[in-house]
Design a protein around this motif. Structure first.
Motif, PDB file in Angstrom:
ATOM      1  N   HIS A   1     -50.588  94.062  74.002  1.00 38.97           N
ATOM      2  CA  HIS A   1     -50.535  94.104  75.469  1.00 38.97           C
ATOM      3  C   HIS A   1     -49.996  95.435  75.965  1.00 38.97           C
ATOM      4  CE1 HIS A   1     -46.088  93.558  75.867  1.00 38.97           C
ATOM      5  NE2 HIS A   1     -46.234  93.082  74.655  1.00 38.97           N
TER       6      HIS A   1
ATOM      7  N   ASP B   1     -43.419  88.962  73.775  1.00 38.47           N
ATOM      8  CA  ASP B   1     -43.196  89.305  75.186  1.00 38.47           C
ATOM      9  C   ASP B   1     -43.361  88.062  76.068  1.00 38.47           C
ATOM     10  OD1 ASP B   1     -43.460  92.218  76.949  1.00 38.47           O
ATOM     11  OD2 ASP B   1     -43.799  90.298  77.965  1.00 38.47           O
TER      12      ASP B   1
ATOM     13  N   GLY C   1     -44.383  92.988  68.852  1.00 39.99           N
ATOM     14  CA  GLY C   1     -45.365  94.000  68.466  1.00 39.99           C
ATOM     15  C   GLY C   1     -46.564  93.441  67.707  1.00 39.99           C
TER      16      GLY C   1
ATOM     17  N   CYS D   1     -47.660  89.035  70.739  1.00 43.05           N
ATOM     18  CA  CYS D   1     -46.294  89.564  70.844  1.00 43.05           C
ATOM     19  C   CYS D   1     -45.387  88.490  71.461  1.00 43.05           C
ATOM     20  CB  CYS D   1     -46.302  90.813  71.724  1.00 43.05           C
ATOM     21  SG  CYS D   1     -44.674  91.590  71.921  1.00 43.05           S
TER      22      CYS D   1
ATOM     23  N   CYS E   1     -45.806  97.453  75.970  1.00 49.77           N
ATOM     24  CA  CYS E   1     -45.122  96.658  74.944  1.00 49.77           C
ATOM     25  C   CYS E   1     -43.803  97.332  74.540  1.00 49.77           C
ATOM     26  CB  CYS E   1     -46.030  96.496  73.722  1.00 49.77           C
ATOM     27  SG  CYS E   1     -45.261  95.503  72.411  1.00 49.77           S
ATOM     28  N   GLY E   2     -42.721  96.600  74.684  1.00 49.26           N
ATOM     29  CA  GLY E   2     -41.406  97.139  74.361  1.00 49.26           C
ATOM     30  C   GLY E   2     -41.257  97.482  72.890  1.00 49.26           C
TER      31      GLY E   2
HETATM   32 ZN   LIG Z   1     -44.859  93.399  73.206  1.00 45.97          ZN
END
Ligand SMILES: [Zn+2]
Length: 249
Positions: free
Chosen positions: A154, A103, A126, A101, A157-158
């Motif tokens: 993870h 992130d 994602g 991801c 995760c947003g």
């Molecule tokens: Zn994420």
């Protein structure tokens, strides 16, 4: 490896070796004096083709696990990035492809303690699979010889939260649509909400598993390599709180 490290602990050079270097030496030689000499003779720099090629997919996964252990215990290798840059300039022989991801808290090179030239890293919100990423993985494995494809999700995760919440926002909408099949695929007893961390993580896990299945289904090239035992397609779940990667398959 414990014995080996003790044997060479007086060599500053070892500190600058990538974990994959050490692993490649370890699997090719009995863990006694000959390995000590082998390690000492080839220090500083990126993974060579010979070192990468003698590793099995299982050994590469094992080294990723060890790298993550070093990361979360604060014992990362001291790297000479300039040496790695110089030795890899003429060619690269990475052992793994990681699909992670975007992130900012999950930089694969750091959480696996890998160096320049050790792994291909693809990052997209994602950790979704699409044709271009499949093409990248095929390049990494079929053309460049990597032994492992790791789908790395993870916690918290947003993108997963966005998929759960049906967020609509420009091009993000289409990306989140790739995560949404993980929602009905998630078996979960409890509050199914993006505000429930346990649920979000359960969907993230399903997203990893579906991602692996997607790779096999949509890439006959990678599926064939895996069936022949040349590569392994696996999943990992990174815990933001602990720094630990749990391998899912
Ligand atoms: Zn994420």
């Amino acid at each position: 490896m414990k014995i080996i490290k003790e044997n060479v602990s007086n060599l500053h050079a070892l500190d600058r070796r990538s974990f994959l270097h050490a692993a490649a030496g370890a699997c090719a030689t009995a863990p006694l004096t000959p390995l000590y000499l082998q390690l000492a003779s080839n220090t500083n720099g990126s993974l060579t083709k010979e070192e990468r090629d003698r590793m099995t997919p299982a050994q590469v996964i094992d080294e990723l696990k060890k790298g993550n252990e070093r990361f979360r215990s604060g014992k990362m290798l001291k790297r000479d990035y300039l040496a790695e840059q110089k030795t890899s300039a003429a060619g690269q022989y990475p052992a793994a492809v990681v699909l992670g991801c975007i992130d900012s808290r999950v930089p694969a090179e750091i959480v696996f303690d890998t160096g320049i030239g050790d792994a291909f890293i693809a990052r997209v919100a994602g950790n979704v699979v699409n044709d271009d990423l499949l093409g990248s993985m095929e390049f990494g494995c079929a053309a460049a010889g990597a032994k492992v494809v790791l789908v790395l999700g993870h916690t918290a995760c947003g993108a997963v939260k966005g998929a759960i919440d049906d967020v609509v926002l420009g091009n993000l909408t289409g990306l989140l649509a790739r995560i949404k099949p993980a929602i009905p695929a998630t078996k979960f007893d409890g509050e199914k909400s993006s505000k429930n961390p346990a649920y979000v993580d359960a969907v993230a896990r399903a997203n990893i598993i579906l991602g692996i299945a997607d790779i096999r289904r949509r890439s006959p090239t990678l599926e064939a390599l895996e069936n022949k035992g040349n590569i392994k397609i696996a999943g990992g779940m990174y815990d933001l709180a602990t720094g630990m990667v749990e391998f899912l398959s």
